[in-house]
Design an enzyme around this catalytic site. Sequence first.
Site, PDB file in Angstrom:
ATOM      1  N   ASP A  73      34.360  -1.743  -6.343  1.00  0.00           N
ATOM      2  CA  ASP A  73      35.389  -1.564  -7.383  1.00  0.00           C
ATOM      3  C   ASP A  73      35.692  -2.844  -8.160  1.00  0.00           C
ATOM      4  O   ASP A  73      36.638  -2.881  -8.951  1.00  0.00           O
ATOM      5  CB  ASP A  73      36.690  -1.039  -6.742  1.00  0.00           C
ATOM      6  CG  ASP A  73      36.709   0.492  -6.626  1.00  0.00           C
ATOM      7  OD1 ASP A  73      35.962   1.152  -7.374  1.00  0.00           O
ATOM      8  OD2 ASP A  73      37.475   1.010  -5.795  1.00  0.00           O
ATOM      9  N   ARG A  98      39.552  -2.826  -0.954  1.00  0.00           N
ATOM     10  CA  ARG A  98      39.553  -3.706  -2.131  1.00  0.00           C
ATOM     11  C   ARG A  98      40.166  -5.075  -1.846  1.00  0.00           C
ATOM     12  O   ARG A  98      40.185  -5.946  -2.733  1.00  0.00           O
ATOM     13  CB  ARG A  98      40.293  -3.037  -3.311  1.00  0.00           C
ATOM     14  CG  ARG A  98      39.671  -1.740  -3.778  1.00  0.00           C
ATOM     15  CD  ARG A  98      40.169  -1.334  -5.154  1.00  0.00           C
ATOM     16  NE  ARG A  98      39.742  -2.274  -6.193  1.00  0.00           N
ATOM     17  CZ  ARG A  98      40.172  -2.248  -7.446  1.00  0.00           C
ATOM     18  NH1 ARG A  98      41.055  -1.345  -7.813  1.00  0.00           N
ATOM     19  NH2 ARG A  98      39.732  -3.134  -8.335  1.00  0.00           N
ATOM     20  N   ARG A 147      50.628   2.348  -5.811  1.00  0.00           N
ATOM     21  CA  ARG A 147      49.905   1.137  -5.396  1.00  0.00           C
ATOM     22  C   ARG A 147      50.859  -0.057  -5.272  1.00  0.00           C
ATOM     23  O   ARG A 147      51.159  -0.517  -4.195  1.00  0.00           O
ATOM     24  CB  ARG A 147      48.788   0.820  -6.395  1.00  0.00           C
ATOM     25  CG  ARG A 147      47.696   1.892  -6.452  1.00  0.00           C
ATOM     26  CD  ARG A 147      46.873   1.910  -5.185  1.00  0.00           C
ATOM     27  NE  ARG A 147      45.823   2.917  -5.180  1.00  0.00           N
ATOM     28  CZ  ARG A 147      44.604   2.734  -5.637  1.00  0.00           C
ATOM     29  NH1 ARG A 147      44.262   1.574  -6.171  1.00  0.00           N
ATOM     30  NH2 ARG A 147      43.711   3.702  -5.576  1.00  0.00           N
ATOM     31  N   HIS A 176      48.172   4.230 -11.269  1.00  0.00           N
ATOM     32  CA  HIS A 176      48.464   2.897 -11.801  1.00  0.00           C
ATOM     33  C   HIS A 176      49.191   3.073 -13.140  1.00  0.00           C
ATOM     34  O   HIS A 176      48.903   4.027 -13.875  1.00  0.00           O
ATOM     35  CB  HIS A 176      47.171   2.123 -12.104  1.00  0.00           C
ATOM     36  CG  HIS A 176      46.598   1.343 -10.966  1.00  0.00           C
ATOM     37  ND1 HIS A 176      45.256   1.088 -10.858  1.00  0.00           N
ATOM     38  CD2 HIS A 176      47.181   0.738  -9.903  1.00  0.00           C
ATOM     39  CE1 HIS A 176      45.022   0.359  -9.781  1.00  0.00           C
ATOM     40  NE2 HIS A 176      46.175   0.135  -9.180  1.00  0.00           N
ATOM     41  N   CYS A 270      40.974  -0.768 -17.248  1.00  0.00           N
ATOM     42  CA  CYS A 270      40.720  -1.211 -15.857  1.00  0.00           C
ATOM     43  C   CYS A 270      39.606  -2.247 -15.792  1.00  0.00           C
ATOM     44  O   CYS A 270      39.568  -3.058 -14.876  1.00  0.00           O
ATOM     45  CB  CYS A 270      40.281  -0.042 -14.997  1.00  0.00           C
ATOM     46  SG  CYS A 270      41.438   1.256 -14.949  1.00  0.00           S
TER      47      CYS A 270
HETATM   48  C1  DA2 Z   1      43.001   2.610 -14.529  1.00  0.00           C
HETATM   49  N1  DA2 Z   1      43.240   2.109 -13.261  1.00  0.00           N
HETATM   50  C2  DA2 Z   1      43.890   3.030 -12.478  1.00  0.00           C
HETATM   51  C3  DA2 Z   1      42.962   0.843 -12.887  1.00  0.00           C
HETATM   52  N2  DA2 Z   1      43.612  -0.080 -13.304  1.00  0.00           N
HETATM   53  N3  DA2 Z   1      42.018   0.578 -12.006  1.00  0.00           N
HETATM   54  C4  DA2 Z   1      41.041   1.405 -11.524  1.00  0.00           C
HETATM   55  C5  DA2 Z   1      40.861   1.210 -10.058  1.00  0.00           C
HETATM   56  C6  DA2 Z   1      39.877   2.171  -9.467  1.00  0.00           C
HETATM   57  C7  DA2 Z   1      39.642   1.973  -8.011  1.00  0.00           C
HETATM   58  N4  DA2 Z   1      38.657   2.900  -7.554  1.00  0.00           N
HETATM   59  C8  DA2 Z   1      40.911   2.151  -7.209  1.00  0.00           C
HETATM   60  O1  DA2 Z   1      41.234   3.285  -6.861  1.00  0.00           O
HETATM   61  O2  DA2 Z   1      41.575   1.159  -6.914  1.00  0.00           O
END
Ligand code: DA2
Length: 277
Positions: A73, A98, A147, A176, A270
């Site tokens: 990621d 992560r 998160r 997010h 992202c």
């Molecule tokens: C738009 N978004 C939500 C972001 N800012 N980041 C994407 C993170 C994706 C990663 N698989 C996760 O679930 O953390």
Amino acid sequence: MVSVNQHRIPRKRTYLMCSPEHFAVAYAINPWMDVTTPVDAVLAVKQWDRLRETLLGLGHDVHLLTPEAGLPDMVFAANGAFVVDGTVYGARFKHEQRAAEAAAHRAFYEERGWHFIAPNETNEGEGDFAYLPEAHGGLVLAGHGFRTELPAHAEAQEALGRPVVSLHLVDPRFYHLDVALASIDDGNIVYYPGAFSAASQRVLAQLFPDAIVADDVDALAFGLNLVSDGANVVLNSEASRLAGKLKAAGYTPVPVELTEVRKGGGSVKCCIAELRN
Ligand SMILES: CN(C)C(=N)NCCC[C@H](N)C(=O)O
């Protein structure tokens, strides 16, 4: 009310991106991820390259973070820190998968002499923080609910010396802030109200009476996961109605295809962290 012929002025930006060389949907930590969906790794890199070239073509600077094997990621560079006026508030990821990305981001900033503040609280960088330098004298908008944890909002306020407005995300598809809200210039936003609690919706309506409001179709197409320089708005090509609304408000939509990284639950924003010096 925004005038139809308003002339928007772009401001040159400095961004940070990380190539999806090791991108994969190797685990599922958000509702968009499905480990059985195949990812076209070559196409992922091609689409990401096009995004980088788009930013360069618009006159912006793009720095690169070195991708690391075992951190699929890492392409979502926006989650590794939140930078305001030369100060970097580091990330502390919620999910173990992560966690190691935070150190890679920290090293990037420290090697270049940025003022880095290590967090004690769980937060996912620009995934849950947005900065509007001209809104109410300089305002941070911060998401919580999935998160980033609420105490991180107070920690960010102390670290960055800017008022932080906490916004409660209530729909797990918008896990997010940056999937539900984006700054379109230094003082205004576009957002999808349905991602927020009723109280947070009232806060947003009060603070941003001229905001552009997106519908569920564009929001679910990752349309709000966009990057704007104040005039040019780079956004997911599937969010066509939002592109029309932005155009009507005087912005220039720049659609890009990101079908592969979208399988990881992210899109344009992202993949891009803003380095605000
Ligand atoms: C738009 N978004 C939500 C972001 N800012 N980041 C994407 C993170 C994706 C990663 N698989 C996760 O679930 O953390």
